[in-house]
Design a protein around this motif. Structure first.
Motif, PDB file in Angstrom:
ATOM      1  N   ARG A 224       0.837  -1.217   0.000  1.00 56.78           N
ATOM      2  CA  ARG A 224       0.000   0.000   0.000  1.00 56.78           C
ATOM      3  C   ARG A 224       0.865   1.258   0.000  1.00 56.78           C
ATOM      4  N   LYS A 227       2.104   2.358  -3.410  1.00 59.32           N
ATOM      5  CA  LYS A 227       1.070   2.931  -4.265  1.00 59.32           C
ATOM      6  C   LYS A 227       1.053   2.372  -5.693  1.00 59.32           C
ATOM      7  N   MET A 252      -7.921  -1.538   1.778  1.00 57.91           N
ATOM      8  CA  MET A 252      -7.264  -1.360   0.473  1.00 57.91           C
ATOM      9  C   MET A 252      -8.283  -1.552  -0.646  1.00 57.91           C
TER      10      MET A 252
END
Length: 399
Positions: A224, A227, A252
């Motif tokens: 995460r 990105k 997410m």
């Protein structure tokens, strides 16, 4: 006189014992007949039993159908001997030791799983037992030798199609990968990375885990932070289900991409609430045919669940062996292991439930890859997007 008769009887018995008919694996004594033995190796227990069970059921169904007609030459029933690998190399080697030495099988279907197939493949190559694996996808499996075949598409093509489809069709330019440290997952990761990056994409982050791990939140948190536009998870059902669920728990909202392992219907039992939107690459869908429709109908009626792609591959592997054994028996009067291997290699335009099937000279299946999208949370929600291959470095849609 009695002594002379006994000597003659003994000579006659010895002559029968060394006849070619008895030396070819199957024997016939008067009206008593013995058909060939097919071994099967797959995970029948443990976390991956869903894969082994579905494949084994397909082989059992095929043998039951064939034996209902009498078996080979209409008179020699086929025997199936199943061994549980639990998905481990050590147990897979124990299984082939028993099947080869004690059971004296004539041919092998399996193993299920790439890592086990590497180890067992070397053993069958050394002993001259033909092996057809329905699910070992690593590109180097068939490089073991000329006794190793597969009815599943090589990772080489799956990685090529996946990497180029993600870049060219889905339009991603940076993705993350979360894969297991085994031959199957790592082989797919490497194939996708090579082809995705060759087109200009970038694998921004690649996280790994050990087979059997249950907690993936650390890796997902790292992903995460990087990105990426999407996450590729080339793994087995149990891990993929946990990854999808834990990604949801972390909040997410990112597209997931996957592999042929996602075709197993158990994914919807384990993580149905989190499967919507997943796009995965697997064997190209067989053209709708009466044979495929009948297989799915009979399989589902017998076992209460439909076959996945590996089970369908297992069913075709069984019938390819039956045809090879028929030809070997007609030519030699028996089921010599090398004769069966040679007839498998000679397979041409075999009409399976997966369609027309042929082998490359190295034992690879001549085939294409399919793209699938999950639009809901059940197996019925999977939409087939079409078949693809790669020619001259270009992604080509196969009509």
């Amino acid at each position: 006189m009695k002594k002379q008769m006994l000597v003659l009887a003994l000579i006659a018995t010895m002559a029968l014992a060394v006849s070619p008919l008895f030396a070819n694996g199957a024997s016939e004594s008067g009206s008593k007949v013995q058909g060939p033995k097919i071994g099967f190796i797959g995970p029948m227990t443990g976390d991956y039993a869903n894969y082994g069970t579905l494949c084994n059921n397909a082989v059992k169904l095929a043998i039951e159908e064939y034996n209902a007609k009498g078996g080979i030459a209409g008179k020699l029933p086929i025997t199936l001997i199943t061994e549980d690998s639990e998905g481990s190399v050590e147990k897979g080697l124990s299984a082939i030791e028993k099947l080869s030495s004690s059971d004296k099988i004539n041919a092998l279907i399996g193993p299920v799983f790439t890592g086990v197939s590497f180890a067992v493949g070397q053993r069958v190559q050394n002993e001259g037992i033909v092996m057809i694996t329905p699910s070992a996808t690593h590109k180097d499996i068939t490089n073991i030798g000329n006794y190793v075949f597969r009815t599943v598409v090589s990772d080489g093509l799956q990685g090529e199609v996946a990497g180029k489809y993600f870049y060219e069709v889905l339009g991603y330019r940076n993705i993350a990968v979360l894969y297991a440290k085994n031959d199957y997952s790592q082989g797919l990761y490497e194939g996708v990375k090579e082809n995705f990056e060759a087109d200009g994409g970038k694998v921004t982050i690649a996280e790994t885990f050990q087979v059997g791990d249950k907690d993936f939140k650390t890796q997902l948190t790292n992903i995460r932070a990087a990105k990426p536009e999407a996450i590729y998870i080339p793994n087995y059902t149990a891990e993929m289900a946990q990854i999808l669920e834990q990604a949801s728990e972390l909040g997410m909202k990112i597209p997931f991409l996957s592999c042929d392992g996602f075709s197993n219907p158990q994914i919807f039992d384990l993580a149905g609430d989190f499967t919507k939107g997943v796009i995965y690459v697997g064997p190209a869908k067989a053209e709708e045919s009466a044979a495929h429709e009948t297989f799915v109908k009979n399989y589902t009626a017998k076992y209460g669940v439909g076959p996945d792609s590996f089970a369908t591959n297992s069913y075709d592997a069984a019938y390819i062996l039956f045809a090879a054994m028929e030809r070997a028996y007609q030519k030699t009067g028996g089921f010599d292991r090398k004769a069966i291997r040679d007839e498998v290699a000679a397979t041409k335009d075999f009409q399976g439930v997966n369609g027309t099937m042929n082998f490359e000279p190295n034992g690879d299946l001549v085939a294409y890859q399919g793209i699938y999208e999950v639009t809901g949370n059940t197996a019925a929600s999977v939409v087939y997007k079409g078949a693809y291959t790669v020619t001259g470095g270009k992604l080509v849609s196969v009509k």
